[in-house]
Design an enzyme around this catalytic site. Structure first.
Site, mmCIF file in Angstrom:
data_model
loop_
_atom_site.group_PDB
_atom_site.id
_atom_site.type_symbol
_atom_site.label_atom_id
_atom_site.label_comp_id
_atom_site.label_asym_id
_atom_site.label_seq_id
_atom_site.Cartn_x
_atom_site.Cartn_y
_atom_site.Cartn_z
ATOM 1 N N ASN A 124 -2.049 -1.022 16.938
ATOM 2 C CA ASN A 124 -1.352 0.257 17.087
ATOM 3 C C ASN A 124 0.121 -0.019 17.355
ATOM 4 O O ASN A 124 0.463 -0.749 18.292
ATOM 5 C CB ASN A 124 -1.965 1.066 18.230
ATOM 6 C CG ASN A 124 -1.538 2.520 18.210
ATOM 7 O OD1 ASN A 124 -0.350 2.827 18.208
ATOM 8 N ND2 ASN A 124 -2.504 3.419 18.206
ATOM 9 N N MET A 125 0.988 0.584 16.549
ATOM 10 C CA MET A 125 2.423 0.344 16.662
ATOM 11 C C MET A 125 3.133 1.406 17.506
ATOM 12 O O MET A 125 4.352 1.363 17.659
ATOM 13 C CB MET A 125 3.054 0.337 15.258
ATOM 14 C CG MET A 125 2.487 -0.691 14.309
ATOM 15 S SD MET A 125 3.064 -2.356 14.700
ATOM 16 C CE MET A 125 2.136 -3.323 13.501
ATOM 17 N N THR A 130 -2.879 -3.609 9.920
ATOM 18 C CA THR A 130 -4.241 -3.536 9.382
ATOM 19 C C THR A 130 -5.252 -3.746 10.507
ATOM 20 O O THR A 130 -5.094 -4.641 11.334
ATOM 21 C CB THR A 130 -4.446 -4.621 8.311
ATOM 22 O OG1 THR A 130 -3.464 -4.466 7.293
ATOM 23 C CG2 THR A 130 -5.834 -4.541 7.708
ATOM 24 N N THR A 131 -6.284 -2.911 10.534
ATOM 25 C CA THR A 131 -7.352 -3.088 11.519
ATOM 26 C C THR A 131 -8.619 -3.580 10.827
ATOM 27 O O THR A 131 -8.743 -3.520 9.606
ATOM 28 C CB THR A 131 -7.650 -1.779 12.270
ATOM 29 O OG1 THR A 131 -8.060 -0.773 11.332
ATOM 30 C CG2 THR A 131 -6.416 -1.302 13.015
ATOM 31 N N LYS A 175 -11.964 7.127 8.567
ATOM 32 C CA LYS A 175 -11.739 5.794 9.143
ATOM 33 C C LYS A 175 -13.004 4.947 8.978
ATOM 34 O O LYS A 175 -14.110 5.405 9.266
ATOM 35 C CB LYS A 175 -11.354 5.895 10.621
ATOM 36 C CG LYS A 175 -10.925 4.553 11.223
ATOM 37 C CD LYS A 175 -10.294 4.755 12.580
ATOM 38 C CE LYS A 175 -9.885 3.435 13.221
ATOM 39 N NZ LYS A 175 -8.899 2.700 12.392
ATOM 40 N N ARG A 190 -1.163 7.390 2.229
ATOM 41 C CA ARG A 190 -0.458 8.257 3.176
ATOM 42 C C ARG A 190 0.380 7.449 4.145
ATOM 43 O O ARG A 190 1.540 7.759 4.387
ATOM 44 C CB ARG A 190 -1.470 9.106 3.950
ATOM 45 C CG ARG A 190 -0.829 10.079 4.929
ATOM 46 C CD ARG A 190 -1.870 10.791 5.783
ATOM 47 N NE ARG A 190 -2.813 11.524 4.969
ATOM 48 C CZ ARG A 190 -3.832 12.203 5.479
ATOM 49 N NH1 ARG A 190 -4.051 12.204 6.783
ATOM 50 N NH2 ARG A 190 -4.658 12.859 4.692
ATOM 51 N N GLY A 205 0.809 -1.213 0.000
ATOM 52 C CA GLY A 205 0.000 0.000 0.000
ATOM 53 C C GLY A 205 0.839 1.259 0.000
ATOM 54 O O GLY A 205 0.498 2.258 0.637
ATOM 55 N N HIS A 229 -11.138 9.548 15.824
ATOM 56 C CA HIS A 229 -10.296 9.445 14.632
ATOM 57 C C HIS A 229 -10.850 10.335 13.522
ATOM 58 O O HIS A 229 -11.957 10.870 13.634
ATOM 59 C CB HIS A 229 -10.221 8.001 14.125
ATOM 60 C CG HIS A 229 -9.296 7.135 14.909
ATOM 61 N ND1 HIS A 229 -9.685 6.494 16.072
ATOM 62 C CD2 HIS A 229 -7.987 6.808 14.729
ATOM 63 C CE1 HIS A 229 -8.656 5.805 16.549
ATOM 64 N NE2 HIS A 229 -7.622 5.972 15.750
#
Length: 269
Positions: free
Chosen positions: A124-125, A99-100, A160, A12, A8, A156
């Protein structure tokens, strides 16, 4: 050097992942993948993100470059993630998944595939978010049985597509596990009309979607006379990109298994 492929790469988040990879010692941008038919195919990734030529051309297929990289970073969609994990398994490559929106069946399949290759899967990283999980577990153990109500509030950007956010669910699970509750049965994700007073054991969720909010999460512990709030606010997606690259360097040296950022950051109890 750990050679990293970005899925991807036209989006962004994909561009930020490419930027973070180029800026991280020990990481090498090995490939950048976009959708078939994209006008970006063949372009130099470095020029796309304003970093100057880096010698890596955008391609339209992970399959074409899988043997030339060590780790895949995937922040795409559940369907594309399924395909990427299957390909990584077939070629013995590690993968980092941000990916969520994966459903229960997809998460179960991911767990099975991780028996063959190392996988870091986290909603979440961010280092700050993952430290917050430890703080939340500590608070939940101390407060849940003392009459404190627990609510999760997240906000958010307007684009989203999933709700509650993966991070909100991750925080809810951390709290639920710490105080011996089952989020599947005691999580309350909608309140409307005459829904009655809250129960003592429920964990409520509230969702905001507006503007360009990168990500804000608060877990509230409230009782008569006081409330405690643990909040994390992200002002830039680079915090997620930097965490993902950190996870890629870590998982490249890991044994097959399903990991998360608690493992990457050494925060696992």
């Amino acid at each position: 050097m750990t050679r990293i492929a970005i899925l991807g790469a036209a989006g962004r988040m994909g561009r930020m992942l490419a930027q973070a990879t180029l800026q991280t010692d020990g990481a090498e941008l090995g490939a950048a993948i976009v959708r078939p038919g994209s006008s970006l195919i063949g372009a130099d990734v470095g020029e796309l993100i304003g970093a100057g030529k880096c010698g890596v051309a955008v391609t339209d297929s992970l399959d074409k470059v899988i043997d030339a990289i060590d780790v895949v970073i995937d922040f795409t969609t559940p369907a594309l993630t399924e395909q990427a994990v299957a390909l990584c398994k077939a070629h013995g490559k590690a993968i980092v998944i941000g990916t969520t929106g994966l459903d229960e069946a997809q998460e179960k399949t991911l767990g099975e595939q991780a028996k063959a290759v190392p996988v870091v899967y986290a909603a979440n990283m961010s280092t700050g978010v993952n430290l917050s999980l430890n703080l939340l577990a500590t608070a939940a153990r101390a407060l849940a049985d003392a009459g404190y109500d627990i609510e999760v509030i997240e906000a958010h950007h307007r684009h989203k597509v999933d709700a509650p956010s993966g991070t909100a669910l991750m925080m809810g699970r951390a709290v639920a596990e710490a105080c011996g509750r089952d989020l599947r049965t005691q999580g309350v994700f909608s309140r409307e009309g005459r829904c009655g007073p809250r129960t003592d054991d429920e964990i409520g969720f509230s969702v905001v979607r507006a503007g360009d909010i990168v990500g804000e999460h608060t877990v509230m512990f409230a009782t008569e006379g006081e409330r405690i709030e643990i909040t994390h606010k992200a002002s830039s997606r680079m915090t997620f990109a930097n965490g993902a690259v950190r996870a890629a360097l870590w998982v490249a040296q890991a044994q097959p298994g399903l990991y998360d950022m608690q493992d990457v950051l050494g925060l696992r109890d």
